[in-house]
Design an enzyme around this catalytic site. Structure first.
Site, PDB file in Angstrom:
ATOM      1  N   GLY A 303     145.227  85.757  15.057  1.00  0.00           N
ATOM      2  CA  GLY A 303     144.032  86.538  14.723  1.00  0.00           C
ATOM      3  C   GLY A 303     144.158  87.337  13.635  1.00  0.00           C
ATOM      4  O   GLY A 303     144.649  87.063  12.606  1.00  0.00           O
ATOM      5  N   SER A 304     143.562  88.495  13.626  1.00  0.00           N
ATOM      6  CA  SER A 304     143.404  89.429  12.525  1.00  0.00           C
ATOM      7  C   SER A 304     144.480  89.876  11.711  1.00  0.00           C
ATOM      8  O   SER A 304     144.579  90.408  10.550  1.00  0.00           O
ATOM      9  CB  SER A 304     142.453  90.833  12.623  1.00  0.00           C
TER      10      SER A 304
END
Length: 592
Positions: A303-304
């Site tokens: 993810g981020s």
């Protein structure tokens, strides 16, 4: 003249000696010596023949024993193997014992010496009720010289078996591996089997370093013969990390959880947990699929948190500087039929590099990655050990899942953490390099000095890029998604990551994999903290959200609060003076 008469001369008659007759004694002696000489030849020959026969008999026996081992040879061999299987103690970085050997006893039988197999089976199963009577009877019914009856019995059981007085049943002393801290660091330690052979984790690593060769040579009879293996793990931090993850797993109703603490300057893993775990002393469920070491063996889209790598890449290659800006107007980007959208619609305005990070802008990071290009992106990620299997002392590791065909769309999605799955320990190693001044080193579970770490490190980004990354991570701790972990006095920086899980080849919008990485302290990082949850659920306080800030972020903050004093990080009640001098000089967003 008178003449005196002269006496006639007397002449002595010659003495004639009579020849001596040999004495009877001398004759007898000569006869005896003559007879001894005559008889010694056969006697010497007889002695030589006797010794030759004895030598041949011994030689033949040795050959027979080597070619056809009998009962006693099998017994000695089994006993020798059991006694020699000693292992060194495993201790944490402070010397606390995490694994050690204890002496125990096992029961064996010599079937050829047991007269009544049925009676022996009945008696043995009476005092050792967990034995399978049929299997034991089958063992005792063979013609083998040695069979195990039961391994690792208690002193009381030994006394009861001894009182039975069964001929052909005896005891062998053995070494049993025990783990006094229960499941603490289970995935790091691994475990040893009943023969004291390492099966997983550091236990298997120890065997790979030549322990079994020592045991085979009889040079490692007990643990005290071997130097303890000192891990990088701090058992105190290990316990508290597991405690917080267990609480979080229950609160957020997650399927699984994992976490780690890493020294960014030496690459040492200070603690690592993967839940559910197991007890190495009784590893009956260690091989169940949900008991894997998620830090080393699991591969996930991070993810981020991956946006930190994308930003660092753009800055380090010169495709961007701290004051570069990117438009997020429209809130979406098209790649053929594929659409990439801003998280929650984005801001719809132009963002500087720090703002892209703080607002976790998908569009901003995509544009940074595309400015570097597909090949440059791949080269950077390979340099940061994200595209190849990362191997540590733990034998268990996994290869990342990399796109077979890597085009612009792949670079765009990987830029914000989708489309590339890596083991969390790989992401740890990369982020540590981003904040420690730019030096990448393979993580280690063995205690390592700063000098040793320096010798194995490789520079992957410039020190100026590293300062920029520390700065924007601290900004995120103050103003962005990392605020949940911003413990007062510790100048925390970090980044959240929420990725939708891939189920049957499709992203499931209601099933998240959440990650949080934090550095402490952000101006001069010493430790990197990681928390992970698999499918956490929303709850009342989160407003139903299950994104990383509301679970992994909160857990990380609690771990930092408890671990920092143990790790020698005192709180600072005043913020550091000029923590990021270059960023201030360049007038980066947020410095004024």
């Amino acid at each position: 003249m008178t003449t005196e008469p002269v006496a006639p001369a007397v002449v002595a008659a010659p003495v004639v000696e009579k020849p001596r007759r040999p004495s009877l004694r001398a004759g007898l002696l000569r006869d005896v010596f003559r007879m001894s000489g005559e008889k010694s030849g056969p006697r010497v020959g007889l002695v030589i023949l006797g010794f030759s026969a004895l030598f041949l008999a011994i030689t033949g026996r040795l050959v027979a024993l080597a070619a056809f081992p009998n009962d006693q040879v099998g017994l000695r061999r089994a006993t020798s193997n059991a006694i020699s299987a000693a292992r060194p103690d495993i201790v944490d970085r402070n010397g606390t014992v995490m694994a050690t050997d204890i002496r125990t006893v096992s029961v064996f039988a010599e079937p050829r010496k047991i007269l009544d197999k049925d009676e022996a089976t009945e008696l043995l199963t009476a005092v050792l009720p967990d034995l399978n009577a049929k299997e034991l009877r089958d063992k005792l019914g063979t013609k083998k010289g040695f069979v195990w009856v039961k391994r690792e019995i208690t002193p009381r059981q030994q006394a009861e078996v001894h009182r039975l007085g069964i001929p052909g049943v005896g005891f062998v002393p053995e070494n049993k591996r025990v783990y006094p801290n229960g499941p603490a660091a289970a995935h790091v330690l691994g475990f040893a089997n009943v023969d004291n052979v390492g099966i997983a984790g550091i236990e298997k690593y120890i065997d790979s370093q030549g322990l079994q060769d020592l045991n085979g040579a009889g040079l490692a009879v007990q643990a005290s013969d071997l130097k303890p293996v000192t891990l990088s793990v701090d058992l105190r931090v290990q316990h508290l990390l597991r405690d917080e993850l267990l609480k979080g797993m229950e609160k957020y109703r997650a399927l699984a959880a994992a976490g780690a603490v890493m020294d960014v300057n030496t690459g040492e893993i200070i603690a690592t947990v993967s839940l559910p775990d197991f007890d190495p002393s009784n590893p009956v469920d260690a091989l169940e699929k949900d008991r894997i070491n998620r830090i080393n063996v699991g591969v996930y889209e991070m993810g981020s948190t991956f946006k930190a790598l994308t930003v660092a890449m753009a800055l380090d290659t010169g495709k961007a500087n701290i004051n570069s800006s990117y438009s997020t107007a429209g809130g979406m980007m098209r790649f053929g039929r594929q659409v990439i959208r801003e998280y929650r619609g984005g801001t719809g305005r132009t963002l500087t590099v720090p703002e892209v990070f703080v607002h976790s802008s998908n569009m901003g990071t995509v544009k940074m990655a595309l400015s570097v290009g597909v090949e440059g992106h791949k080269a950077f990620l390979r340099k940061m050990v994200q595209l190849d299997r990362l191997q540590t002392e733990l034998p268990e590791s996994a290869s990342p899942i990399v796109p077979q065909r890597w085009g612009e769309l792949n670079t765009a999605t990987i830029a914000f953490g989708h489309g590339l799955a890596v083991a969390p320990i790989q992401a740890l190693a990369a982020v540590a390099a981003l904040v420690n001044g730019g030096k990448l080193m393979t993580p280690t579970f063995i205690k390592r000095t700063a000098e040793d770490a320096e010798a194995v490190s490789t520079r992957v980004i410039k020190p100026e890029t590293s300062e920029a990354m520390r700065y924007i991570m601290r900004l995120n701790g103050e103003r962005g998604s990392a605020r949940k972990a911003d413990v007062a006095g510790y100048f925390v920086g970090g980044k959240t990551g929420t990725a939708e899980k891939v189920i049957n080849g499709r992203y499931a919008k209601n099933k998240n994999f959440t990650t949080f990485m934090a550095i402490v302290p952000a101006d001069k990082p010493r430790y990197l903290f990681l928390s992970i949850y698999d499918e956490p659920k929303g709850y009342a306080e989160s407003g139903g959200y299950s994104t990383a800030a509301w679970n992994a972020g909160i857990t990380t903050g609690k771990v930092i609060e408890r671990a920092a004093p143990i790790l020698g990080l005192p709180p600072r009640f005043e913020p550091p003076v000029a923590p990021f001098p270059l960023m201030a000089k360049l007038g980066a967003w947020g410095t004024r």
